[in-house]
Design a protein around this motif. Structure first.
Motif, PDB file in Angstrom:
ATOM      1  N   PRO A  67       0.779  -1.247   0.000  1.00 56.15           N
ATOM      2  CA  PRO A  67       0.000   0.000   0.000  1.00 56.15           C
ATOM      3  C   PRO A  67       0.808   1.293   0.000  1.00 56.15           C
ATOM      4  O   PRO A  67       0.236   2.353  -0.278  1.00 56.15           O
ATOM      5  N   VAL A  68       2.096   1.248   0.320  1.00 55.27           N
ATOM      6  CA  VAL A  68       2.860   2.496   0.417  1.00 55.27           C
ATOM      7  C   VAL A  68       3.378   2.867  -0.967  1.00 55.27           C
ATOM      8  O   VAL A  68       4.164   2.121  -1.564  1.00 55.27           O
ATOM      9  N   PRO A  69       2.960   3.987  -1.515  1.00 51.55           N
ATOM     10  CA  PRO A  69       3.330   4.346  -2.894  1.00 51.55           C
ATOM     11  C   PRO A  69       4.841   4.435  -3.096  1.00 51.55           C
ATOM     12  O   PRO A  69       5.568   4.946  -2.243  1.00 51.55           O
ATOM     13  N   GLY A  70       5.292   3.943  -4.231  1.00 49.06           N
ATOM     14  CA  GLY A  70       6.682   4.096  -4.645  1.00 49.06           C
ATOM     15  C   GLY A  70       7.633   3.044  -4.132  1.00 49.06           C
ATOM     16  O   GLY A  70       8.704   2.841  -4.713  1.00 49.06           O
ATOM     17  N   VAL A  71       7.285   2.354  -3.062  1.00 46.85           N
ATOM     18  CA  VAL A  71       8.215   1.405  -2.449  1.00 46.85           C
ATOM     19  C   VAL A  71       8.473   0.213  -3.366  1.00 46.85           C
ATOM     20  O   VAL A  71       9.621  -0.184  -3.609  1.00 46.85           O
ATOM     21  N   ALA A  72       7.409  -0.395  -3.887  1.00 49.60           N
ATOM     22  CA  ALA A  72       7.571  -1.569  -4.743  1.00 49.60           C
ATOM     23  C   ALA A  72       8.437  -1.243  -5.956  1.00 49.60           C
ATOM     24  O   ALA A  72       9.314  -2.035  -6.330  1.00 49.60           O
ATOM     25  N   GLU A  73       8.194  -0.083  -6.555  1.00 48.86           N
ATOM     26  CA  GLU A  73       8.974   0.303  -7.738  1.00 48.86           C
ATOM     27  C   GLU A  73      10.453   0.433  -7.401  1.00 48.86           C
ATOM     28  O   GLU A  73      11.323  -0.008  -8.179  1.00 48.86           O
ATOM     29  N   ARG A  74      10.767   1.039  -6.255  1.00 49.92           N
ATOM     30  CA  ARG A  74      12.177   1.194  -5.871  1.00 49.92           C
ATOM     31  C   ARG A  74      12.831  -0.169  -5.623  1.00 49.92           C
ATOM     32  O   ARG A  74      13.992  -0.391  -5.988  1.00 49.92           O
ATOM     33  N   ILE A  75      12.110  -1.084  -4.985  1.00 48.94           N
ATOM     34  CA  ILE A  75      12.671  -2.413  -4.716  1.00 48.94           C
ATOM     35  C   ILE A  75      12.917  -3.156  -6.021  1.00 48.94           C
ATOM     36  O   ILE A  75      13.980  -3.782  -6.207  1.00 48.94           O
ATOM     37  N   LEU A  76      11.975  -3.097  -6.940  1.00 50.93           N
ATOM     38  CA  LEU A  76      12.136  -3.803  -8.209  1.00 50.93           C
ATOM     39  C   LEU A  76      13.299  -3.215  -9.021  1.00 50.93           C
ATOM     40  O   LEU A  76      14.063  -3.969  -9.642  1.00 50.93           O
ATOM     41  N   ARG A  77      13.440  -1.906  -9.019  1.00 49.59           N
ATOM     42  CA  ARG A  77      14.562  -1.295  -9.732  1.00 49.59           C
ATOM     43  C   ARG A  77      15.905  -1.762  -9.178  1.00 49.59           C
ATOM     44  O   ARG A  77      16.879  -1.922  -9.912  1.00 49.59           O
ATOM     45  N   THR A  78      15.947  -1.972  -7.880  1.00 51.68           N
ATOM     46  CA  THR A  78      17.210  -2.320  -7.227  1.00 51.68           C
ATOM     47  C   THR A  78      17.550  -3.796  -7.371  1.00 51.68           C
ATOM     48  O   THR A  78      18.723  -4.149  -7.599  1.00 51.68           O
ATOM     49  N   TYR A  79      16.550  -4.685  -7.268  1.00 49.55           N
ATOM     50  CA  TYR A  79      16.862  -6.110  -7.121  1.00 49.55           C
ATOM     51  C   TYR A  79      16.324  -7.019  -8.221  1.00 49.55           C
ATOM     52  O   TYR A  79      16.860  -8.124  -8.401  1.00 49.55           O
ATOM     53  N   TYR A  80      15.304  -6.623  -8.945  1.00 44.66           N
ATOM     54  CA  TYR A  80      14.707  -7.571  -9.886  1.00 44.66           C
ATOM     55  C   TYR A  80      15.596  -7.771 -11.115  1.00 44.66           C
ATOM     56  O   TYR A  80      16.051  -6.809 -11.741  1.00 44.66           O
ATOM     57  N   VAL A  81      15.828  -9.036 -11.458  1.00 44.85           N
ATOM     58  CA  VAL A  81      16.596  -9.410 -12.647  1.00 44.85           C
ATOM     59  C   VAL A  81      15.688 -10.269 -13.520  1.00 44.85           C
ATOM     60  O   VAL A  81      15.369 -11.410 -13.158  1.00 44.85           O
ATOM     61  N   ALA A  82      15.247  -9.733 -14.636  1.00 45.17           N
ATOM     62  CA  ALA A  82      14.355 -10.479 -15.527  1.00 45.17           C
ATOM     63  C   ALA A  82      15.049 -11.751 -16.016  1.00 45.17           C
ATOM     64  O   ALA A  82      16.178 -11.705 -16.507  1.00 45.17           O
ATOM     65  N   GLY A  83      14.383 -12.881 -15.843  1.00 41.35           N
ATOM     66  CA  GLY A  83      14.956 -14.154 -16.243  1.00 41.35           C
ATOM     67  C   GLY A  83      15.942 -14.731 -15.241  1.00 41.35           C
ATOM     68  O   GLY A  83      16.364 -15.880 -15.375  1.00 41.35           O
ATOM     69  N   GLY A  84      16.308 -13.959 -14.237  1.00 39.94           N
ATOM     70  CA  GLY A  84      17.222 -14.439 -13.198  1.00 39.94           C
ATOM     71  C   GLY A  84      18.676 -14.144 -13.501  1.00 39.94           C
ATOM     72  O   GLY A  84      19.103 -14.112 -14.654  1.00 39.94           O
ATOM     73  N   LYS A  85      19.453 -13.917 -12.458  1.00 35.82           N
ATOM     74  CA  LYS A  85      20.885 -13.684 -12.620  1.00 35.82           C
ATOM     75  C   LYS A  85      21.571 -14.945 -13.138  1.00 35.82           C
ATOM     76  O   LYS A  85      21.027 -16.053 -13.047  1.00 35.82           O
ATOM     77  N   ALA A  86      22.749 -14.785 -13.667  1.00 34.87           N
ATOM     78  CA  ALA A  86      23.523 -15.945 -14.106  1.00 34.87           C
ATOM     79  C   ALA A  86      23.831 -16.829 -12.895  1.00 34.87           C
ATOM     80  O   ALA A  86      24.078 -16.313 -11.797  1.00 34.87           O
ATOM     81  N   PRO A  87      23.799 -18.161 -13.053  1.00 34.28           N
ATOM     82  CA  PRO A  87      24.024 -19.047 -11.899  1.00 34.28           C
ATOM     83  C   PRO A  87      25.336 -18.788 -11.178  1.00 34.28           C
ATOM     84  O   PRO A  87      25.429 -19.011  -9.963  1.00 34.28           O
ATOM     85  N   THR A  88      26.357 -18.337 -11.898  1.00 34.67           N
ATOM     86  CA  THR A  88      27.659 -18.102 -11.264  1.00 34.67           C
ATOM     87  C   THR A  88      27.812 -16.685 -10.724  1.00 34.67           C
ATOM     88  O   THR A  88      28.810 -16.383 -10.077  1.00 34.67           O
ATOM     89  N   ALA A  89      26.820 -15.827 -10.970  1.00 33.57           N
ATOM     90  CA  ALA A  89      26.907 -14.444 -10.501  1.00 33.57           C
ATOM     91  C   ALA A  89      26.495 -14.368  -9.038  1.00 33.57           C
ATOM     92  O   ALA A  89      25.589 -15.067  -8.594  1.00 33.57           O
ATOM     93  N   PRO A  90      27.144 -13.496  -8.276  1.00 32.03           N
ATOM     94  CA  PRO A  90      26.752 -13.341  -6.863  1.00 32.03           C
ATOM     95  C   PRO A  90      25.455 -12.563  -6.741  1.00 32.03           C
ATOM     96  O   PRO A  90      25.062 -11.819  -7.642  1.00 32.03           O
ATOM     97  N   PHE A  91      24.782 -12.762  -5.608  1.00 34.67           N
ATOM     98  CA  PHE A  91      23.621 -11.938  -5.289  1.00 34.67           C
ATOM     99  C   PHE A  91      24.083 -10.534  -4.914  1.00 34.67           C
ATOM    100  O   PHE A  91      25.126 -10.361  -4.269  1.00 34.67           O
ATOM    101  N   ARG A  92      23.294  -9.549  -5.307  1.00 36.28           N
ATOM    102  CA  ARG A  92      23.567  -8.183  -4.873  1.00 36.28           C
ATOM    103  C   ARG A  92      23.350  -8.092  -3.369  1.00 36.28           C
ATOM    104  O   ARG A  92      22.364  -8.616  -2.842  1.00 36.28           O
ATOM    105  N   PRO A  93      24.245  -7.432  -2.630  1.00 35.88           N
ATOM    106  CA  PRO A  93      24.095  -7.377  -1.170  1.00 35.88           C
ATOM    107  C   PRO A  93      22.935  -6.495  -0.736  1.00 35.88           C
ATOM    108  O   PRO A  93      22.500  -5.597  -1.465  1.00 35.88           O
ATOM    109  N   VAL A  94      22.462  -6.789   0.461  1.00 36.49           N
ATOM    110  CA  VAL A  94      21.426  -5.988   1.120  1.00 36.49           C
ATOM    111  C   VAL A  94      22.089  -5.263   2.284  1.00 36.49           C
ATOM    112  O   VAL A  94      22.941  -5.837   2.981  1.00 36.49           O
ATOM    113  N   LEU A  95      21.727  -4.023   2.503  1.00 38.06           N
ATOM    114  CA  LEU A  95      22.290  -3.261   3.614  1.00 38.06           C
ATOM    115  C   LEU A  95      22.046  -3.985   4.933  1.00 38.06           C
ATOM    116  O   LEU A  95      21.048  -4.685   5.101  1.00 38.06           O
ATOM    117  N   ARG A  96      22.961  -3.802   5.870  1.00 33.66           N
ATOM    118  CA  ARG A  96      22.833  -4.460   7.168  1.00 33.66           C
ATOM    119  C   ARG A  96      22.192  -3.512   8.184  1.00 33.66           C
ATOM    120  O   ARG A  96      22.363  -2.300   8.107  1.00 33.66           O
TER     121      ARG A  96
END
Length: 486
Positions: A67-96
């Motif tokens: 329900p919070v406007p803009g949040v989903a779009e920001r998350i998808l821009r940061t993390y979504y990889v269409a078709g998935g990352k390459a199997p040998t590629a690392p995951f992008r880190p998440v802030l701690r």
């Protein structure tokens, strides 16, 4: 299906990292029992699922309802990889997390908990809960709020004293600023109280009502703690889950002196066994857990006054659980032969709590695998705050490199001995292993309870050609003839 007047008879345990994912919780909830998602590190789980391509579109479908406007779009821009990352590629880190997490991390955590509960509740009206660990405290206010936005029915919490949760849930349900006290190692009274603070009004949507307050069920290992929580209106939960030391994952330490048996495992005795008849005297609904995952266990608990039982291990190895299929098959094969080696390790977890580990070659239980892994703390879910020499707050983990740990507030190197990186190991168990340089993949750590009776019974019932059973079959098995009625 008939439910107890005090709630469901069966609570499915909220296990590991993504083992109790939304498909498992939804399958259990559809039977009328309480399905529970694990709330541990959901911000990382959500980000990694998106980087794997979200091939079924489930995460993106849930985010579309956030329900919070803009949040989903920001998350998808940061993390979504269409078709998935390459199997040998690392995951992008998440802030701690820290005591003052960034807005981006807060948004991801709120949304990730929303997603998990939304998907677990989708398409039915059964109850859904979410399980948190008190020891992983910095994300709790943000995580609870996200789950509440999705209409979570129960919040469960163990691995520490959950006395602060009723007031926190009350505040979130009124859209008031909340704070959760945080223990900072080495802090003095002169430093004042440390807490993680969250103001849900910063995420409020105009015209939208505050979220409904869920039930709170405290996970305890003693009647003493249950009585103390129930006696104070501020800390009084709506119910209790009583976890015995046979349960998987983190256990409470033995109540007596620390003793080891001949194999180096902690010794529990009669002081650690909770009599359900004494729990009945507390006056709140309760569910027994740890070696209660059979029809006889359910009957025994209810005869003594319990509302029902919480079951973990049988659900952890069912078809809908989030455990990677290869690990699931290996443990089920051992269970069928009655040979699952589970060790209560008092050194494995950086939290200091005993932790049950299935002794499988190729996992972090394997000493060669553990020794070959370069020590690294890049997820930081189990980091603990400490007071630095200048009075500010730092963060450290006994599973990080020894020299780094020593430099963090004069941490003693003895605290690092035998510590496993549960953050990366549990991610790997759910098929979310990080890839690193030189083609290295983070090894898994697998946990389970010590009682596989229910698993073996369910495997014996399988028709030819099936390797595992379904969550609904676990419910039917536990409830006996009543559960098997259409």
């Amino acid at each position: 299906m008939t439910k107890s007047a005090l709630g469901p008879r069966i609570i499915q345990g909220g296990m590991g990292v993504a083992i109790s994912g939304w498909p498992l919780a939804r399958a259990v909830s559809r039977t009328g029992q309480l399905g529970v998602v694990s709330g541990t590190a959901l911000e990382v789980v959500c980000a990694r699922r998106l980087q794997q391509g979200d091939l079924g579109g489930d995460v993106r479908r849930a985010l579309a309802h956030f329900p919070v406007p803009g949040v989903a779009e920001r998350i998808l821009r940061t993390y979504y990889v269409a078709g998935g990352k390459a199997p040998t590629a690392p995951f992008r880190p998440v802030l701690r997390f820290s005591l003052q997490p960034s807005r981006a991390l807060a948004e991801l955590t709120i949304a990730a908990n929303f997603v998990e509960v939304f998907l677990a509740k989708e398409g039915h009206d059964g109850p859904v809960g979410i399980n948190y660990l008190r020891k992983i405290e910095l994300p709790i206010p943000f995580a609870c709020y996200g789950a509440m936005l999705a209409g979570v029915d129960h919040v469960l919490m163990g691995a520490g004293n959950p006395a602060d949760l009723p007031a926190l849930l009350d505040g979130l349900a009124r859209h008031q600023p909340v704070e959760l006290p945080v223990k900072v190692q080495g802090a003095t009274s002169a430093d004042g109280e440390h807490a993680v603070r969250f103001d849900p009004r910063a995420y409020a949507v105009p015209g939208r009502q505050p979220p409904r307050r869920p039930r709170f069920d405290a996970i305890v290992a003693s009647v003493d703690l249950a009585e103390a929580l129930a006696a104070n209106p501020v800390t009084r939960p709506d119910g209790f889950i009583v976890e015995g030391f046979e349960a998987g994952g983190h256990n409470a330490p033995p109540r007596g002196p620390r003793r080891l048996d001949g194999s180096g495992q902690l010794v529990y005795d009669d002081r650690d066994v909770v009599d359900p008849r004494l729990m009945a005297g507390v006056g709140l609904p309760f569910w027994m857990a740890g070696s209660y995952g059979t029809p006889a266990g359910l009957a025994r608990a209810m005869d003594a006054g319990a509302a029902g039982v919480q079951v973990g291990t049988a659900f952890a190895y069912c078809e809908e659980s989030g455990m990677a299929p290869a690990w699931k098959r290996r443990v089920l094969g051992l269970a069928a032969r009655g040979e699952v080696p589970v060790r209560t390790d008092d050194r494995a977890s950086p939290t200091g709590f005993p932790f049950k580990v299935v002794q499988l070659p190729g996992t972090l239980a394997d000493e060669e695998v553990y020794a070959a892994r370069e020590r690294l703390c890049d997820l930081g879910v189990l980091r603990t705050p400490y007071r630095k020499a200048d009075g500010t707050v730092g963060y450290r983990c006994p599973a990080e490199p020894e020299a780094m740990y020593q430099s963090h507030g004069a941490g003693r190197v003895a605290n690092t001995v035998g510590r496993r990186c549960l953050c990366n190991g549990l991610m790997a168990a759910a098929g979310l292993a990080q890839r690193r340089a030189h083609d290295y993949t983070e090894p898994a750590v697998i946990t389970a309870g010590t009682d596989f009776t229910g698993v073996r019974d369910l495997l014996r019932r399988l028709p030819a050609g099936r390797e595992t059973y379904r969550a609904a079959e676990v419910v039917a098995y536990l409830l006996g003839p009543e559960g098997e009625q259409p």
